[in-house]
Design a protein around this motif. Structure first.
Motif, PDB file in Angstrom:
ATOM      1  N   TRP A  39      14.635   2.377  -1.100  1.00  0.00           N
ATOM      2  CA  TRP A  39      13.860   4.082  -1.005  1.00  0.00           C
ATOM      3  C   TRP A  39      13.612   4.547  -2.488  1.00  0.00           C
ATOM      4  O   TRP A  39      12.647   5.359  -2.610  1.00  0.00           O
ATOM      5  N   THR A  40      14.405   4.128  -2.845  1.00  0.00           N
ATOM      6  CA  THR A  40      14.976   5.170  -4.319  1.00  0.00           C
ATOM      7  C   THR A  40      13.700   4.885  -5.484  1.00  0.00           C
ATOM      8  O   THR A  40      13.320   3.624  -5.174  1.00  0.00           O
ATOM      9  N   ASP A  41      13.201   5.945  -5.438  1.00  0.00           N
ATOM     10  CA  ASP A  41      11.977   5.354  -6.739  1.00  0.00           C
ATOM     11  C   ASP A  41      10.824   5.178  -6.304  1.00  0.00           C
ATOM     12  O   ASP A  41       9.590   5.201  -7.237  1.00  0.00           O
ATOM     13  N   LYS A  42      10.437   5.794  -5.010  1.00  0.00           N
ATOM     14  CA  LYS A  42       9.225   5.274  -4.354  1.00  0.00           C
ATOM     15  C   LYS A  42       8.609   5.889  -4.611  1.00  0.00           C
ATOM     16  O   LYS A  42       9.127   7.661  -3.893  1.00  0.00           O
ATOM     17  N   PRO A  43       6.843   5.867  -4.177  1.00  0.00           N
ATOM     18  CA  PRO A  43       5.850   7.082  -4.207  1.00  0.00           C
ATOM     19  C   PRO A  43       6.121   7.891  -3.255  1.00  0.00           C
ATOM     20  O   PRO A  43       6.301   7.247  -2.268  1.00  0.00           O
ATOM     21  N   THR A  44       5.963   9.179  -3.003  1.00  0.00           N
ATOM     22  CA  THR A  44       6.044  10.049  -1.724  1.00  0.00           C
ATOM     23  C   THR A  44       4.578   9.948  -1.732  1.00  0.00           C
ATOM     24  O   THR A  44       3.796  10.012  -1.913  1.00  0.00           O
ATOM     25  N   VAL A  45       4.097   9.102  -0.218  1.00  0.00           N
ATOM     26  CA  VAL A  45       3.149   9.394   0.938  1.00  0.00           C
ATOM     27  C   VAL A  45       3.457  10.912   1.774  1.00  0.00           C
ATOM     28  O   VAL A  45       4.445  10.870   1.907  1.00  0.00           O
ATOM     29  N   LYS A  46       2.221  11.121   2.389  1.00  0.00           N
ATOM     30  CA  LYS A  46       1.412  12.538   3.196  1.00  0.00           C
ATOM     31  C   LYS A  46       1.792  11.210   4.870  1.00  0.00           C
ATOM     32  O   LYS A  46       1.430  10.324   5.033  1.00  0.00           O
ATOM     33  N   VAL A  64       7.674   5.536   1.874  1.00  0.00           N
ATOM     34  CA  VAL A  64       8.020   4.660   2.942  1.00  0.00           C
ATOM     35  C   VAL A  64       7.643   3.394   3.318  1.00  0.00           C
ATOM     36  O   VAL A  64       7.177   3.273   1.805  1.00  0.00           O
ATOM     37  N   ARG A  65       8.760   2.581   3.652  1.00  0.00           N
ATOM     38  CA  ARG A  65       9.010   1.130   3.579  1.00  0.00           C
ATOM     39  C   ARG A  65       8.068   0.732   4.736  1.00  0.00           C
ATOM     40  O   ARG A  65       8.958   0.936   5.865  1.00  0.00           O
ATOM     41  N   VAL A  66       8.312  -0.699   4.754  1.00  0.00           N
ATOM     42  CA  VAL A  66       7.907  -1.712   5.559  1.00  0.00           C
ATOM     43  C   VAL A  66       8.397  -2.546   6.080  1.00  0.00           C
ATOM     44  O   VAL A  66       8.913  -3.430   5.120  1.00  0.00           O
ATOM     45  N   ASP A  87      -3.058   8.062  -3.817  1.00  0.00           N
ATOM     46  CA  ASP A  87      -2.429   9.357  -2.858  1.00  0.00           C
ATOM     47  C   ASP A  87      -2.538   8.556  -1.420  1.00  0.00           C
ATOM     48  O   ASP A  87      -3.928   8.632  -0.477  1.00  0.00           O
ATOM     49  N   ILE A  88      -2.077   9.067   0.001  1.00  0.00           N
ATOM     50  CA  ILE A  88      -2.364   8.355   1.388  1.00  0.00           C
ATOM     51  C   ILE A  88      -1.371   9.371   2.099  1.00  0.00           C
ATOM     52  O   ILE A  88      -0.778  10.162   1.797  1.00  0.00           O
ATOM     53  N   LEU A  89      -1.980   9.437   3.469  1.00  0.00           N
ATOM     54  CA  LEU A  89      -1.476   9.832   4.277  1.00  0.00           C
ATOM     55  C   LEU A  89      -1.869   9.188   5.812  1.00  0.00           C
ATOM     56  O   LEU A  89      -2.918   8.744   6.030  1.00  0.00           O
ATOM     57  N   VAL A 140       0.976  -1.223  -0.253  1.00  0.00           N
ATOM     58  CA  VAL A 140       0.414  -0.461   0.453  1.00  0.00           C
ATOM     59  C   VAL A 140       0.906   1.300   0.345  1.00  0.00           C
ATOM     60  O   VAL A 140       0.833   2.312  -0.703  1.00  0.00           O
ATOM     61  N   PHE A 141       1.976   1.360   1.295  1.00  0.00           N
ATOM     62  CA  PHE A 141       2.995   2.403   0.689  1.00  0.00           C
ATOM     63  C   PHE A 141       3.332   2.476  -0.332  1.00  0.00           C
ATOM     64  O   PHE A 141       3.771   3.633  -0.847  1.00  0.00           O
ATOM     65  N   THR A 142       3.493   1.500  -1.430  1.00  0.00           N
ATOM     66  CA  THR A 142       4.484   1.948  -2.269  1.00  0.00           C
ATOM     67  C   THR A 142       3.404   2.167  -3.796  1.00  0.00           C
ATOM     68  O   THR A 142       4.260   2.041  -4.488  1.00  0.00           O
TER      69      THR A 142
END
Ligand SMILES: O=c1[nH]cnc2c1ncn2[C@@H]1O[C@H](CO)[C@@H](O)[C@H]1O
Length: 336
Positions: free
Chosen positions: A308-315, A281-283, A204-206, A198-200
């Protein structure tokens, strides 16, 4: 002209603080609850479904559909599907169920009558996919339990991450200790593989973690005010809250309870109640820190490629206006 209410689906494992969040949502004119999807966590999924139906009956909102979610984690599910193809025998699962926080029935050991309603035939993941497609960019998922259903929706439809408006999730312990163990928060620990998907996924994640929700406490004195009010929802919740207060007293030596799920719900209702930072964010999925959430704030550009490289940005939520969250919760439940 008043803005159209935001459509939300609450993915939930009720759960005492889930019950608070659901009833609060039903008293929040800013949002329209278009469905509940259920998941294990505070209780097993079957009981989560039963409790979700029960809460809608208490609220007189049986028009809202309930879709039952996964009974097992993502990895168990894949293992089961594989094993079932070889040997059609069911095995037990090792889910971590927090009945010691919420009571054996998930709702403060009140043993309410079984609900009359039934869940949809459709699975939670199929419901999420369908609704996101039906209202592209307009549906917010408020995820209050382990993230298995959301990960299954992503697997089911690669377009889900584009179609969903936002995912506001209660999960993670960002730069603080967890509540399952020093590394992990309960919802992420419940299904770390799903959480990492989900995080990756690029939606649009908060994320509202316990670093934030531990700032939002309903005190004994505030509960007394709820008891004294005539609000139907306030009265109902005070009955089930006893177990949750006892648990907090034992586990944290505090006279009050953390408002995890209501805070995440209000983050969807009114995002200006929180501030957030952004990053990838990675888990952690294995080992002693399984369930750890780690935010890369993108301030340093590393020479080497990292996970974490190139992983999408989350809030990721950082601060919360706790007095206003408590005030809104109290007012809305007491008016009901
Ligand atoms: O100590 C705990 N162990 C397991 N679950 C907990 C604990 N405290 C709260 N929650 C549940 O997990 C979510 C927040 O992490 C909340 O939904 C809360 O009900």
């Amino acid at each position: 002209m008043a803005a159209e209410p935001k459509k939300i689906i609450i993915d939930t494992d009720p759960g005492i603080d889930d019950a608070m969040a659901i009833l609060l949502a039903l008293r929040s004119p800013e949002v329209e609850v278009i469905g509940l999807t259920t998941i294990y966590g505070n209780v097993y999924t079957t009981l989560a479904t039963r409790n979700a139906l029960h809460l809608l009956e208490v609220a007189g909102r049986t028009d809202i559909p309930v879709a039952e979610g996964s009974h097992v984690t993502l990895t168990f599910r894949e293992f089961f599907l594989f094993m079932a193809s070889l040997f059609p025998v069911k095995k037990g699962t090792k889910l971590r169920i927090a009945d010691f926080v919420h009571g054996a029935d998930g709702l403060g050991n009140q043993n309410f009558d079984p609900p009359k309603g039934k869940p949809l035939e459709q699975s939670a993941a199929a419901f999420l996919v369908e609704q996101a497609k039906l209202h592209p960019g307009k549906v917010t998922v408020v995820a209050l339990g382990p993230l298995t259903n959301i990960a299954l929706a992503i697997e089911l439809d690669p377009e889900f991450c584009k179609n969903i408006g936002q995912i506001v999730l209660l999960g993670g312990a960002f730069s603080v200790n967890g509540n399952v163990n020093p590394a992990a928060e309960a919802n992420i620990f419940g299904d770390p593989d799903a959480a990492d998907i989900v995080f990756t996924c690029g939606a649009d994640i908060l994320a509202v973690g316990i670093n934030v929700t531990h700032q939002v406490v309903l005190t004994d004195a505030e509960r007394d005010k709820l008891i004294q009010s005539n609000g139907k929802f306030a009265q109902y919740l005070c009955k089930i809250l006893e177990v949750y207060f006892s648990y907090h007293h034992e586990a944290y030596s505090m006279r009050g309870v953390y408002l995890h799920d209501p805070t995440a719900l209000l983050a969807a209702v009114n995002p200006s109640l929180l501030t957030y930072t952004e990053g990838a964010v990675r888990v952690q999925r294995t080992g002693i820190t399984r369930g750890l959430t780690l935010l890369y704030n993108k301030q340093k550009s590393f020479g080497e490629v990292t996970e974490w490289t190139d992983k999408p940005t989350v809030k990721v939520a950082v601060t919360v206006d706790a007095p206003t969250v408590v005030k809104l919760l109290m007012e809305r439940l007491m008016e009901s």
